[in-house]
Design an enzyme around this catalytic site. Structure first.
Site, mmCIF file in Angstrom:
data_model
loop_
_atom_site.group_PDB
_atom_site.id
_atom_site.type_symbol
_atom_site.label_atom_id
_atom_site.label_comp_id
_atom_site.label_asym_id
_atom_site.label_seq_id
_atom_site.Cartn_x
_atom_site.Cartn_y
_atom_site.Cartn_z
ATOM 1 N N GLY A 41 0.656 8.110 -3.816
ATOM 2 C CA GLY A 41 1.269 8.666 -2.454
ATOM 3 C C GLY A 41 1.845 7.749 -1.678
ATOM 4 N N GLY A 42 1.693 6.484 -2.051
ATOM 5 C CA GLY A 42 2.363 5.252 -1.150
ATOM 6 C C GLY A 42 1.852 4.821 0.091
ATOM 7 N N ASP A 55 -0.535 2.862 0.896
ATOM 8 C CA ASP A 55 -1.477 1.713 1.212
ATOM 9 C C ASP A 55 -1.111 0.975 2.314
ATOM 10 O OD1 ASP A 55 -2.650 -0.521 -0.921
ATOM 11 O OD2 ASP A 55 -1.808 -1.497 0.625
ATOM 12 N N SER A 107 1.487 -0.940 -3.350
ATOM 13 C CA SER A 107 1.948 -0.033 -4.284
ATOM 14 C C SER A 107 3.497 -0.159 -4.328
ATOM 15 C CB SER A 107 1.660 1.400 -4.137
ATOM 16 O OG SER A 107 1.859 1.900 -2.812
ATOM 17 N N CYS A 117 -4.812 13.221 6.550
ATOM 18 C CA CYS A 117 -3.435 12.993 6.631
ATOM 19 C C CYS A 117 -2.827 13.721 5.335
ATOM 20 C CB CYS A 117 -2.781 11.554 6.576
ATOM 21 S SG CYS A 117 -1.251 11.515 6.284
ATOM 22 N N GLY A 160 -4.266 9.531 -6.062
ATOM 23 C CA GLY A 160 -4.749 8.316 -6.668
ATOM 24 C C GLY A 160 -5.171 7.262 -6.171
ATOM 25 N N HIS A 179 -6.430 7.310 -2.664
ATOM 26 C CA HIS A 179 -7.541 8.013 -1.770
ATOM 27 C C HIS A 179 -8.817 7.930 -2.507
ATOM 28 C CE1 HIS A 179 -8.569 9.619 1.791
ATOM 29 N NE2 HIS A 179 -8.953 10.942 1.095
ATOM 30 N N TYR A 213 -13.352 -1.254 5.268
ATOM 31 C CA TYR A 213 -13.303 -0.024 4.508
ATOM 32 C C TYR A 213 -12.107 -0.378 3.497
ATOM 33 C CZ TYR A 213 -11.935 4.722 3.329
ATOM 34 O OH TYR A 213 -11.563 5.795 2.584
ATOM 35 N N TYR A 236 -8.683 1.162 4.041
ATOM 36 C CA TYR A 236 -7.793 0.544 5.154
ATOM 37 C C TYR A 236 -7.428 -0.865 4.790
ATOM 38 C CZ TYR A 236 -9.181 4.911 7.638
ATOM 39 O OH TYR A 236 -9.369 6.018 8.163
HETATM 40 P P1 FDA Z 1 -0.588 4.371 -2.819
HETATM 41 O O1 FDA Z 1 0.139 4.958 -3.832
HETATM 42 O O2 FDA Z 1 0.150 3.206 -1.820
HETATM 43 O O3 FDA Z 1 -1.822 3.601 -3.629
HETATM 44 C C1 FDA Z 1 -2.894 2.707 -2.952
HETATM 45 C C2 FDA Z 1 -3.390 1.603 -3.784
HETATM 46 O O4 FDA Z 1 -4.093 2.302 -4.942
HETATM 47 C C3 FDA Z 1 -2.284 0.678 -4.421
HETATM 48 O O5 FDA Z 1 -3.110 -0.447 -4.933
HETATM 49 C C4 FDA Z 1 -2.076 1.528 -5.764
HETATM 50 O O6 FDA Z 1 -1.483 0.557 -6.660
HETATM 51 C C5 FDA Z 1 -3.321 2.220 -6.049
HETATM 52 N N1 FDA Z 1 -3.178 3.265 -7.013
HETATM 53 C C6 FDA Z 1 -2.575 4.243 -6.545
HETATM 54 N N2 FDA Z 1 -2.370 5.194 -7.339
HETATM 55 C C7 FDA Z 1 -3.133 4.636 -8.472
HETATM 56 C C8 FDA Z 1 -3.713 5.294 -9.617
HETATM 57 N N3 FDA Z 1 -3.242 6.581 -10.119
HETATM 58 N N4 FDA Z 1 -4.181 4.489 -10.606
HETATM 59 C C9 FDA Z 1 -4.425 3.098 -10.273
HETATM 60 N N5 FDA Z 1 -4.304 2.611 -9.053
HETATM 61 C C10 FDA Z 1 -3.473 3.341 -8.171
HETATM 62 N N6 FDA Z 1 -8.114 7.234 4.365
HETATM 63 C C11 FDA Z 1 -9.036 7.691 4.604
HETATM 64 O O7 FDA Z 1 -10.294 7.592 3.945
HETATM 65 N N7 FDA Z 1 -9.204 8.848 5.373
HETATM 66 C C12 FDA Z 1 -8.027 9.350 6.012
HETATM 67 O O8 FDA Z 1 -8.109 10.471 6.952
HETATM 68 C C13 FDA Z 1 -6.979 8.612 5.976
HETATM 69 N N8 FDA Z 1 -5.895 8.651 6.507
HETATM 70 C C14 FDA Z 1 -4.683 8.295 6.383
HETATM 71 C C15 FDA Z 1 -3.461 8.372 7.090
HETATM 72 C C16 FDA Z 1 -2.338 7.676 7.078
HETATM 73 C C17 FDA Z 1 -1.025 8.082 7.618
HETATM 74 C C18 FDA Z 1 -2.455 6.493 6.145
HETATM 75 C C19 FDA Z 1 -1.163 5.716 5.748
HETATM 76 C C20 FDA Z 1 -3.622 6.334 5.381
HETATM 77 C C21 FDA Z 1 -4.641 7.053 5.662
HETATM 78 N N9 FDA Z 1 -5.839 6.724 5.047
HETATM 79 C C22 FDA Z 1 -7.023 7.401 5.280
HETATM 80 C C23 FDA Z 1 -5.997 5.550 3.942
HETATM 81 C C24 FDA Z 1 -5.539 6.046 2.476
HETATM 82 O O9 FDA Z 1 -6.787 6.750 2.074
HETATM 83 C C25 FDA Z 1 -5.222 4.854 1.569
HETATM 84 O O10 FDA Z 1 -4.065 4.092 1.755
HETATM 85 C C26 FDA Z 1 -5.256 5.166 0.005
HETATM 86 O O11 FDA Z 1 -5.257 4.103 -0.713
HETATM 87 C C27 FDA Z 1 -3.803 5.832 -0.119
HETATM 88 O O12 FDA Z 1 -3.660 6.407 -1.283
HETATM 89 P P2 FDA Z 1 -2.162 6.736 -1.875
HETATM 90 O O13 FDA Z 1 -2.250 7.214 -3.346
HETATM 91 O O14 FDA Z 1 -1.283 7.302 -0.925
HETATM 92 O O15 FDA Z 1 -1.521 5.347 -1.718
#
Ligand code: FDA
Length: 512
Positions: free
Chosen positions: A88-89, A91, A96, A153, A159, A161, A451, A454
């Site tokens: 989801g991007g 991080d 990521s 959010c 992935g 989260h 956490y 974060y």
């Molecule tokens: P992203 O794709 O950026 O990945 C995050 C990390 O995981 C990176 O290191 C990436 O390489 C790795 N990764 C991703 N997909 C993978 C896969 N398939 N296999 C292996 N590794 C993988 N948290 C929370 O607990 N409660 C909340 O309410 C919120 N709210 C929130 C709001 C906003 C606006 C943001 C920016 C962030 C949050 N968060 C949160 C934090 C969120 O849980 C955290 O940023 C997650 O890692 C995001 O996951 P994404 O897949 O979107 O991120």
């Protein structure tokens, strides 16, 4: 991009194209910097400038099938490039999508986003590129009472989260997302795919809170769904300093983790200009979900937090999915808005976290207010997220997420700013670091817990090559406490050559 990057870029493109063509796959999901789509794919939720401006990827690849991901791993290994996996991007440090070290490619899993629900079994297989909004939307199409416990959010990706935790408005009743994962599909550095049975319990344990990123590429999670009442109740009651906010926040700390577990009272704190006095004041928003109707909620609040003075007209009854829109600030919007997967941010952001085990005294809170007043109105925010409830019934080692019994609440610190440039970034980041320094007296110690979702690179950073256990422990113990040792053992077993690595990945002992 320098000439060696151009070289890598070309070689990777050629390797991947050959691999994809040999399996009759289309090659139009590869985006190089010369492609117009590259720039829009690079935009993430968090713009994070700083003195060490990170590198951009040589290429962004958005595969549709497992064998295409395998091809990307093959080419990365062959050419000695790193892979950054993105779901989801979101991080917090952009790991990521960017890297401070070696040349790398991004494998963006947005096209792997099927959600398959079994209403009878009350489970769902969720591919990692799905967003929370998409998962919630799919659940709402099936039933009014089938739900899942994860973040607020809707654009956050499954992935990152689920593999890093996943706290949300039902976490006191149903724990975090990772606690509800019952199976997964993971691809290792050899391109082999494992499910829970074939990966073994060690790896399955690690990817439920230890982050997927160190161990492989998670393709999908199977989760247990939860049942919610047909009607839930929400409210968002605000109080300023003039309306006794400080005493209320102080009192909140004595009840937040102890109230009925159907009740989650989250607290948001900001500094605004008071319309009455014209001076800056702190505004405390008590943002709450109750899993039940208002007529059960009111006596509960009267008994457990009478100081807030909650009345019926503060409350709104709705379905669970409507509460998702409410907490995302999307109330009265059509449900399909949950399917929007990107709201690329135009602001810069820095976040941090802490855990609180003893109530912060009134003068400690007043010190926090002074910090909030230093930043522009509404640009800095603290979230106090209550723990207790079912979160306390897990042992610290049951999953890598160790923040269980004994925590009253987690603090999330956030600051946003608009202007480009290192000077502006330094100003806000150093403000946050000073606040974090001030808070040391009031939060968990030895380790000062944080956490993982974060992500905060201030806590420590790996070397660009290999990193020792001792060096990585500096940040690893904060996120995972004693679970860090087991995470290192699992990493050493499943990815001994440290193929899956980033600035805060778990180190392999074989490669150090
Ligand atoms: P992203 O794709 O950026 O990945 C995050 C990390 O995981 C990176 O290191 C990436 O390489 C790795 N990764 C991703 N997909 C993978 C896969 N398939 N296999 C292996 N590794 C993988 N948290 C929370 O607990 N409660 C909340 O309410 C919120 N709210 C929130 C709001 C906003 C606006 C943001 C920016 C962030 C949050 N968060 C949160 C934090 C969120 O849980 C955290 O940023 C997650 O890692 C995001 O996951 P994404 O897949 O979107 O991120």
């Amino acid at each position: 991009f320098g000439s060696s990057s151009t070289h890598n870029n070309h070689d990777f493109l050629e390797c991947l194209t050959v691999q994809l063509q040999s399996s009759n796959s289309a090659t139009d999901a590869i985006y190089s910097p010369s492609n117009a789509t590259y720039a829009s794919l690079l935009l993430t939720q968090n713009l994070r400038p700083g003195s060490t401006t990170p590198n951009k990827p040589l290429l962004i690849f958005t595969p549709f099938y497992d064998h295409e991901i395998r091809a990307a791993i093959h080419c990365s290994k062959k050419l000695g490039l790193q892979i950054r996996v993105r779901s989801g991007g979101h991080d917090y440090e952009g790991l990521s999508s960017t890297s401070r070290n070696n040349p790398f490619v991004v494998v963006d899993l947005r096209n792997l986003r099927t959600v398959t629900i079994s209403a009878d079994e009350k489970t769902a297989w969720v591919q990692v590129g799905a967003t929370l909004g998409q998962l919630y939307h799919t659940l709402a199409q099936k039933s009014r009472t089938l739900a899942f416990t994860a973040g607020v959010c809707p654009t956050v990706g499954v992935g990152g989260h689920f593999s890093g935790g996943g706290y949300g408005m039902m976490s006191r009743k149903h724990a975090i997302a990772a606690d509800n994962v019952v199976d997964a599909k993971v691809m290792n550095a050899d391109g082999k795919i494992f499910d829970r049975r074939s990966m073994g319990e060690d790896l399955f344990w690690a990817i439920r809170g230890g982050g997927g990123t160190s161990f492989g590429i998670v393709l999908a999670f199977k989760v247990n769904l939860v049942t919610v009442p047909e009607t839930v109740t929400v409210f968002n009651v605000t109080r300023t300093s003039e309306q006794n906010a400080t005493q209320l926040v102080h009192r909140w700390q004595y009840i937040a983790d102890k109230v009925d577990e159907n009740l989650l009272l989250r607290l948001f704190l900001r500094s605004v200009t008071s319309p009455v006095t014209g001076n800056r004041t702190v505004i405390a928003s008590f943002t709450t979900l109750y899993l039940g109707g208002v007529h059960d909620l009111l006596p509960l609040m009267k008994q457990q937090f009478p100081e807030l003075g909650l009345v019926e007209k503060d409350c709104t009854e709705m379905s669970w999915i409507e509460s998702i829109l409410f907490f995302a600030g999307l109330q009265n919007q059509p449900l399909d808005i949950l399917l929007n997967r990107t709201t690329p941010s135009t602001v810069f952001f820095k976040g941090k976290s802490d855990y609180v085990t003893e109530p912060i005294p009134v003068d400690g809170l007043q010190g926090i207010w002074r910090f909030l007043h230093e930043e522009a109105e509404n640009r800095a925010e603290l979230q106090f997220s209550p723990y207790g409830g079912v979160l306390s019934s897990f042992s610290e080692s049951e999953t890598p997420f160790p923040h269980r019994s004994g925590n009253i609440f987690m603090i999330h610190y956030g600051v946003m700013w608009d202007s480009q440039g290192n000077q502006e970034a330094e100003k806000h980041v150093s403000w946050m670091r000073r606040l974090y320094g001030y808070m040391a007296a009031y939060v968990s110690k030895s380790p000062r817990a944080a956490y993982f979702n974060y992500r905060d690179l201030d806590l420590g950073i790996n070397n660009s090559g290999n990193t020792s256990y001792e060096q990585a422990s500096v940040w690893g113990l904060k996120y995972f406490k004693n679970n860090f040792k087991r995470l290192v053992r699992v990493k050493t077993k499943v990815d001994p050559t440290n193929f899956f690595r980033n600035e805060q990945s778990v180190p392999s002992l074989y490669s150090s």
